[in-house]
Design a protein around this motif. Structure first.
Motif, PDB file in Angstrom:
ATOM      1  N   ILE A  77       0.892  -1.166   0.000  1.00 11.47           N
ATOM      2  CA  ILE A  77       0.000   0.000   0.000  1.00 11.47           C
ATOM      3  C   ILE A  77       0.919   1.202   0.000  1.00 11.47           C
ATOM      4  CG2 ILE A  77      -1.846   1.244   1.194  1.00 11.47           C
ATOM      5  CD1 ILE A  77      -2.489  -1.435   2.629  1.00 11.47           C
ATOM      6  N   GLY A  78       1.035   1.869  -1.125  1.00  9.84           N
ATOM      7  CA  GLY A  78       2.018   2.939  -1.247  1.00  9.84           C
ATOM      8  C   GLY A  78       3.396   2.378  -0.940  1.00  9.84           C
ATOM      9  N   ALA A  79       4.135   2.996  -0.004  1.00  7.53           N
ATOM     10  CA  ALA A  79       5.473   2.537   0.365  1.00  7.53           C
ATOM     11  C   ALA A  79       5.448   1.464   1.457  1.00  7.53           C
ATOM     12  CB  ALA A  79       6.310   3.719   0.839  1.00  7.53           C
ATOM     13  N   LEU A  80       4.271   1.192   2.034  1.00  8.07           N
ATOM     14  CA  LEU A  80       4.142   0.195   3.088  1.00  8.07           C
ATOM     15  C   LEU A  80       4.163  -1.203   2.489  1.00  8.07           C
ATOM     16  CD1 LEU A  80       3.536  -0.399   6.127  1.00  8.07           C
ATOM     17  CD2 LEU A  80       1.111  -0.346   5.486  1.00  8.07           C
ATOM     18  N   VAL A  81       5.007  -2.085   3.021  1.00  8.44           N
ATOM     19  CA  VAL A  81       5.106  -3.472   2.547  1.00  8.44           C
ATOM     20  C   VAL A  81       4.726  -4.386   3.693  1.00  8.44           C
ATOM     21  CG1 VAL A  81       6.633  -5.250   1.622  1.00  8.44           C
ATOM     22  CG2 VAL A  81       6.934  -2.865   0.921  1.00  8.44           C
ATOM     23  N   ALA A 102       2.717   4.502   9.772  1.00  6.96           N
ATOM     24  CA  ALA A 102       3.533   3.534   9.046  1.00  6.96           C
ATOM     25  C   ALA A 102       4.995   3.739   9.395  1.00  6.96           C
ATOM     26  CB  ALA A 102       3.326   3.696   7.542  1.00  6.96           C
ATOM     27  N   GLY A 103       5.670   2.628   9.669  1.00  2.52           N
ATOM     28  CA  GLY A 103       7.096   2.691   9.963  1.00  2.52           C
ATOM     29  C   GLY A 103       7.891   2.914   8.697  1.00  2.52           C
ATOM     30  N   PRO A 119      -1.436   3.386  -4.386  1.00  2.00           N
ATOM     31  CA  PRO A 119      -1.569   2.142  -5.139  1.00  2.00           C
ATOM     32  C   PRO A 119      -1.495   0.939  -4.201  1.00  2.00           C
ATOM     33  CG  PRO A 119       0.627   3.053  -5.417  1.00  2.00           C
ATOM     34  CD  PRO A 119      -0.162   4.054  -4.621  1.00  2.00           C
ATOM     35  N   VAL A 120      -2.325  -0.060  -4.477  1.00  2.00           N
ATOM     36  CA  VAL A 120      -2.360  -1.297  -3.696  1.00  2.00           C
ATOM     37  C   VAL A 120      -2.124  -2.451  -4.660  1.00  2.00           C
ATOM     38  CG1 VAL A 120      -3.775  -2.790  -2.219  1.00  2.00           C
ATOM     39  CG2 VAL A 120      -4.026  -0.297  -2.095  1.00  2.00           C
ATOM     40  N   SER A 121      -1.226  -3.378  -4.280  1.00  2.00           N
ATOM     41  CA  SER A 121      -0.984  -4.562  -5.104  1.00  2.00           C
ATOM     42  C   SER A 121      -0.648  -5.745  -4.211  1.00  2.00           C
ATOM     43  CB  SER A 121       0.156  -4.314  -6.110  1.00  2.00           C
ATOM     44  OG  SER A 121       1.380  -4.109  -5.416  1.00  2.00           O
ATOM     45  N   VAL A 122      -0.724  -6.941  -4.785  1.00  2.00           N
ATOM     46  CA  VAL A 122      -0.387  -8.178  -4.090  1.00  2.00           C
ATOM     47  C   VAL A 122       0.648  -8.913  -4.935  1.00  2.00           C
ATOM     48  CG1 VAL A 122      -1.240 -10.402  -3.228  1.00  2.00           C
ATOM     49  CG2 VAL A 122      -2.692  -8.359  -3.090  1.00  2.00           C
ATOM     50  N   THR A 123       1.729  -9.339  -4.293  1.00  2.00           N
ATOM     51  CA  THR A 123       2.757 -10.127  -4.978  1.00  2.00           C
ATOM     52  C   THR A 123       2.789 -11.521  -4.370  1.00  2.00           C
ATOM     53  OG1 THR A 123       4.074  -8.150  -5.419  1.00  2.00           O
ATOM     54  CG2 THR A 123       5.219 -10.267  -5.553  1.00  2.00           C
ATOM     55  N   THR A 124       2.807 -12.525  -5.241  1.00  2.26           N
ATOM     56  CA  THR A 124       2.965 -13.919  -4.828  1.00  2.26           C
ATOM     57  C   THR A 124       4.158 -14.486  -5.582  1.00  2.26           C
ATOM     58  OG1 THR A 124       1.606 -14.876  -6.587  1.00  2.26           O
ATOM     59  CG2 THR A 124       0.446 -14.159  -4.589  1.00  2.26           C
ATOM     60  N   ARG A 125       4.407 -15.756  -5.394  1.00  4.92           N
ATOM     61  CA  ARG A 125       5.481 -16.418  -6.126  1.00  4.92           C
ATOM     62  C   ARG A 125       5.253 -16.351  -7.640  1.00  4.92           C
ATOM     63  NH1 ARG A 125       7.252 -22.350  -4.222  1.00  4.92           N
ATOM     64  NH2 ARG A 125       7.727 -21.178  -2.348  1.00  4.92           N
ATOM     65  N   ALA A 126       3.988 -16.234  -8.060  1.00  9.39           N
ATOM     66  CA  ALA A 126       3.640 -16.224  -9.484  1.00  9.39           C
ATOM     67  C   ALA A 126       3.744 -14.849 -10.133  1.00  9.39           C
ATOM     68  CB  ALA A 126       2.226 -16.773  -9.683  1.00  9.39           C
ATOM     69  N   GLY A 127       3.957 -13.789  -9.341  1.00  9.75           N
ATOM     70  CA  GLY A 127       4.080 -12.454  -9.918  1.00  9.75           C
ATOM     71  C   GLY A 127       3.331 -11.414  -9.112  1.00  9.75           C
ATOM     72  N   THR A 128       3.163 -10.249  -9.720  1.00  9.13           N
ATOM     73  CA  THR A 128       2.496  -9.128  -9.055  1.00  9.13           C
ATOM     74  C   THR A 128       1.157  -8.847  -9.728  1.00  9.13           C
ATOM     75  OG1 THR A 128       4.604  -8.171  -8.402  1.00  9.13           O
ATOM     76  CG2 THR A 128       2.720  -6.687  -8.416  1.00  9.13           C
ATOM     77  N   SER A 129       0.164  -8.560  -8.915  1.00  2.85           N
ATOM     78  CA  SER A 129      -1.201  -8.329  -9.389  1.00  2.85           C
ATOM     79  C   SER A 129      -1.339  -6.999 -10.096  1.00  2.85           C
ATOM     80  CB  SER A 129      -2.157  -8.336  -8.187  1.00  2.85           C
ATOM     81  OG  SER A 129      -1.962  -7.158  -7.417  1.00  2.85           O
ATOM     82  N   ARG A 141       1.551  13.497   8.658  1.00  4.19           N
ATOM     83  CA  ARG A 141       2.549  13.300   7.618  1.00  4.19           C
ATOM     84  C   ARG A 141       2.524  11.865   7.150  1.00  4.19           C
ATOM     85  NH1 ARG A 141       7.628  15.659  10.640  1.00  4.19           N
ATOM     86  NH2 ARG A 141       8.574  14.276   9.138  1.00  4.19           N
ATOM     87  N   GLY A 142       2.851  11.648   5.889  1.00  6.59           N
ATOM     88  CA  GLY A 142       2.776  10.315   5.296  1.00  6.59           C
ATOM     89  C   GLY A 142       4.078   9.560   5.326  1.00  6.59           C
ATOM     90  N   PRO A 143       4.010   8.254   5.037  1.00  6.52           N
ATOM     91  CA  PRO A 143       5.211   7.434   5.024  1.00  6.52           C
ATOM     92  C   PRO A 143       6.105   7.711   3.842  1.00  6.52           C
ATOM     93  CG  PRO A 143       3.299   6.117   4.464  1.00  6.52           C
ATOM     94  CD  PRO A 143       2.814   7.506   4.758  1.00  6.52           C
TER      95      PRO A 143
END
Length: 143
Positions: A77-81, A102-103, A119-129, A141-143
């Motif tokens: 989510i943005g820079a948050l992993v 967010a740290g 932006p929001v995305s999901v990554t698995t072993r098969a790739g990124t959504s 203030r934001g991360p």
């Protein structure tokens, strides 16, 4: 989109007997499809993050990792992993608790999110959504 290879049939001699087998152009049966995860929506698509409140979003899609012992879904989510986030048993929904702060990767203290679209995305072993957008409304203030 799924693509299914055309399979031709031919006779093969195996151990002295003829067998009817399906063979692709490469000589082995196969079916190819795009296995990377798909992210269709985030619900709700707009949140207000307040200190002390718990804010949960649902990521809906397909192809998420369903293992329980060591899930291989990494949510961004943005820079948050957020690594090792489990999905439901069908691999179609991931529930994510979004922290009000967010740290950072440095030793700086956590900070509040800037209001905006992330932006929001999901990554698995098969790739990124695919990427969907989450609107965050908060003070600070934001991360």
């Amino acid at each position: 989109m799924r693509q299914v290879s055309l399979i031709t049939q031919r006779l093969c001699l195996v151990g002295g007997s003829f067998l009817l087998v399906g063979c692709a152009a490469s000589g082995r049966a196969s079916r190819s499809h795009d296995a990377r995860p798909r992210l269709h929506s985030v619900t709700p698509d707009s949140v207000e993050l307040l200190a002390g409140n718990v804010t949960t979003i649902d990521l809906r899609g397909s192809g998420f990792d369903t293992s329980r012992a060591a899930p291989e879904n990494t949510v961004r989510i943005g820079a948050l992993v957020l690594p090792a986030v489990p999905s439901d048993n069908q691999g179609t929904v991931i529930h994510v608790t979004v922290p009000a702060t967010a740290g950072r990767t440095t030793e700086a203290p956590p900070v509040q999110w800037l209001p905006g679209r992330y932006p929001v995305s999901v990554t698995t072993r098969a790739g990124t959504s695919d990427t969907v957008m989450l609107t965050i409304a908060s003070r600070g203030r934001g991360p």
